[in-house]
Design a protein around this motif. Structure first.
Motif, PDB file in Angstrom:
ATOM      1  N   THR A   1       0.784  -1.314   0.049  1.00  0.00           N
ATOM      2  CA  THR A   1       0.047   0.101  -0.070  1.00  0.00           C
ATOM      3  C   THR A   1       0.889   1.222   0.041  1.00  0.00           C
ATOM      4  N   VAL A   2       0.393   2.436   0.004  1.00  0.00           N
ATOM      5  CA  VAL A   2       1.069   3.576  -0.170  1.00  0.00           C
ATOM      6  C   VAL A   2       1.857   3.873   1.240  1.00  0.00           C
ATOM      7  N   ASP A   3       1.251   3.071   2.252  1.00  0.00           N
ATOM      8  CA  ASP A   3       2.134   3.411   3.481  1.00  0.00           C
ATOM      9  C   ASP A   3       3.516   2.506   3.468  1.00  0.00           C
ATOM     10  N   ASP A   4       3.411   1.688   2.412  1.00  0.00           N
ATOM     11  CA  ASP A   4       4.590   0.767   2.453  1.00  0.00           C
ATOM     12  C   ASP A   4       5.757   1.343   1.391  1.00  0.00           C
ATOM     13  N   SER A   5       5.392   2.309   0.898  1.00  0.00           N
ATOM     14  CA  SER A   5       6.118   2.985  -0.202  1.00  0.00           C
ATOM     15  C   SER A   5       7.529   3.266   0.466  1.00  0.00           C
ATOM     16  N   ASP A   6       7.948   3.866   1.354  1.00  0.00           N
ATOM     17  CA  ASP A   6       9.092   4.324   1.615  1.00  0.00           C
ATOM     18  C   ASP A   6       9.955   2.777   2.187  1.00  0.00           C
ATOM     19  N   ILE A   7       9.503   1.793   2.631  1.00  0.00           N
ATOM     20  CA  ILE A   7       9.964   0.452   2.934  1.00  0.00           C
ATOM     21  C   ILE A   7      10.537  -0.233   1.707  1.00  0.00           C
ATOM     22  N   VAL A   8       9.491  -0.174   0.886  1.00  0.00           N
ATOM     23  CA  VAL A   8       9.748  -1.063  -0.599  1.00  0.00           C
ATOM     24  C   VAL A   8      10.926  -0.212  -1.392  1.00  0.00           C
ATOM     25  N   TYR A   9      10.979   1.133  -1.233  1.00  0.00           N
ATOM     26  CA  TYR A   9      11.893   1.710  -2.167  1.00  0.00           C
ATOM     27  C   TYR A   9      13.438   1.639  -1.193  1.00  0.00           C
ATOM     28  N   ARG A  10      13.425   1.740  -0.080  1.00  0.00           N
ATOM     29  CA  ARG A  10      14.795   1.477   0.596  1.00  0.00           C
ATOM     30  C   ARG A  10      15.069  -0.238   0.168  1.00  0.00           C
ATOM     31  N   LEU A  11      14.145  -1.114   0.223  1.00  0.00           N
ATOM     32  CA  LEU A  11      14.600  -2.376  -0.254  1.00  0.00           C
ATOM     33  C   LEU A  11      15.031  -2.263  -1.545  1.00  0.00           C
ATOM     34  N   LEU A  12      14.430  -1.807  -2.683  1.00  0.00           N
ATOM     35  CA  LEU A  12      14.886  -1.486  -3.754  1.00  0.00           C
ATOM     36  C   LEU A  12      16.222  -0.944  -3.991  1.00  0.00           C
ATOM     37  N   LYS A  13      16.589   0.009  -3.258  1.00  0.00           N
ATOM     38  CA  LYS A  13      17.722   0.646  -3.335  1.00  0.00           C
ATOM     39  C   LYS A  13      18.869  -0.192  -2.599  1.00  0.00           C
ATOM     40  N   ASP A  14      18.678  -0.791  -1.618  1.00  0.00           N
ATOM     41  CA  ASP A  14      19.442  -1.923  -1.005  1.00  0.00           C
ATOM     42  C   ASP A  14      20.062  -3.096  -2.216  1.00  0.00           C
ATOM     43  N   MET A  15      18.860  -3.464  -3.032  1.00  0.00           N
ATOM     44  CA  MET A  15      19.055  -4.263  -3.938  1.00  0.00           C
ATOM     45  C   MET A  15      20.002  -3.958  -5.205  1.00  0.00           C
ATOM     46  N   ARG A  16      19.649  -2.773  -5.504  1.00  0.00           N
ATOM     47  CA  ARG A  16      20.584  -2.039  -6.547  1.00  0.00           C
ATOM     48  C   ARG A  16      22.132  -1.929  -6.013  1.00  0.00           C
ATOM     49  N   GLU A  17      22.148  -1.447  -4.587  1.00  0.00           N
ATOM     50  CA  GLU A  17      23.657  -1.401  -4.075  1.00  0.00           C
ATOM     51  C   GLU A  17      24.228  -2.919  -3.981  1.00  0.00           C
TER      52      GLU A  17
ATOM     53  N   ILE B   1      15.981   7.212  -9.263  1.00  0.00           N
ATOM     54  CA  ILE B   1      14.581   7.457  -8.884  1.00  0.00           C
ATOM     55  C   ILE B   1      14.469   7.989  -7.555  1.00  0.00           C
ATOM     56  N   THR B   2      13.882   8.682  -7.197  1.00  0.00           N
ATOM     57  CA  THR B   2      13.593   9.294  -5.931  1.00  0.00           C
ATOM     58  C   THR B   2      12.379   8.762  -5.158  1.00  0.00           C
ATOM     59  N   PRO B   3      12.393   9.062  -3.943  1.00  0.00           N
ATOM     60  CA  PRO B   3      11.414   8.222  -2.983  1.00  0.00           C
ATOM     61  C   PRO B   3       9.907   8.955  -3.386  1.00  0.00           C
ATOM     62  N   GLU B   4       9.897  10.080  -3.986  1.00  0.00           N
ATOM     63  CA  GLU B   4       8.736  10.674  -4.448  1.00  0.00           C
ATOM     64  C   GLU B   4       8.173  10.132  -5.699  1.00  0.00           C
ATOM     65  N   GLU B   5       9.207   9.935  -6.505  1.00  0.00           N
ATOM     66  CA  GLU B   5       8.607   9.541  -7.932  1.00  0.00           C
ATOM     67  C   GLU B   5       8.341   7.992  -7.691  1.00  0.00           C
ATOM     68  N   PHE B   6       8.977   7.229  -7.011  1.00  0.00           N
ATOM     69  CA  PHE B   6       8.608   5.928  -6.658  1.00  0.00           C
ATOM     70  C   PHE B   6       7.210   5.841  -6.100  1.00  0.00           C
ATOM     71  N   LYS B   7       6.869   6.741  -5.008  1.00  0.00           N
ATOM     72  CA  LYS B   7       5.295   6.665  -4.586  1.00  0.00           C
ATOM     73  C   LYS B   7       4.429   7.217  -5.522  1.00  0.00           C
ATOM     74  N   ARG B   8       4.659   8.119  -6.235  1.00  0.00           N
ATOM     75  CA  ARG B   8       3.911   8.598  -7.321  1.00  0.00           C
ATOM     76  C   ARG B   8       3.528   7.481  -8.331  1.00  0.00           C
ATOM     77  N   ASP B   9       4.760   6.858  -8.948  1.00  0.00           N
ATOM     78  CA  ASP B   9       4.597   6.008  -9.922  1.00  0.00           C
ATOM     79  C   ASP B   9       3.882   4.538  -9.456  1.00  0.00           C
ATOM     80  N   GLY B  10       3.931   4.224  -8.123  1.00  0.00           N
ATOM     81  CA  GLY B  10       3.564   2.828  -7.868  1.00  0.00           C
ATOM     82  C   GLY B  10       2.362   2.843  -6.922  1.00  0.00           C
ATOM     83  N   PHE B  11       1.885   4.230  -6.334  1.00  0.00           N
ATOM     84  CA  PHE B  11       1.077   4.284  -5.466  1.00  0.00           C
ATOM     85  C   PHE B  11       0.140   5.528  -5.911  1.00  0.00           C
TER      86      PHE B  11
END
Length: 163
Positions: A10-26, A36-46
């Protein structure tokens, strides 16, 4: 697997999923491509005009998010409606315990439930660091049709768009 919960994010999970995605890329050594910024991620997915969806994987015992998958629906000229699995990630401490298999099967179920005929994804074909992932997908009898994914990005994309 009684200790796992997989659910649509859900939109409430946006920041958590974003952090996990960043961890994956690292972990892939591709953090420089992660623009991608956290704001773009939230807009595009939620947001109102979302272009992807996500599921979140939680360890119920530890009450923490341990992975995610992002996906979207598209169209394939051979089979029609398809689910494209963009990313699937499980934190390193939870790998080889069945969590990835559970998420992958969950995604297959979403594919069927949404009347899509195919689930498709790409895998980075570099056995020097991605051998376990390549083997993971092989165990599902996935089809490798020797297609190569190509893309345009950044300045190259802008130059191509010039008429």
């Amino acid at each position: 697997m009684d200790d796992i919960n997989i659910r649509k994010a859900t939109v409430d999970d946006s920041d958590i999923v974003y952090r996990l995605l960043k961890d994956m890329r690292e972990g892939e050594g591709r953090l420089d491509a992660f623009v991608i910024t956290p704001e773009e991620f939230k807009r595009d997915g939620f947001g109102e005009n979302k272009c992807f969806e996500a599921v979140i994987v939680e360890n119920k015992n530890k009450k923490e998010a341990i992975g995610f998958a992002t996906y979207f629906f598209g169209y394939n000229g051979d089979c029609g409606r398809m689910l494209y699995l963009e990313d699937i990630y499980i934190k390193p401490a939870y790998r080889s315990k069945g969590y990835g298999t559970a998420v992958f099967k969950y995604m297959a179920k979403i594919t069927i439930d949404e009347n899509a005929r195919r689930m498709e994804w790409c895998v980075m074909d570099d056995p020097s660091w991605n051998a376990k992932t390549i083997e993971f997908y092989k165990k599902f009898n996935s089809i490798d049709d020797n297609l190569k994914q190509l893309y345009l990005h950044g300045e190259v994309l802008k130059k191509c768009a010039e008429f």
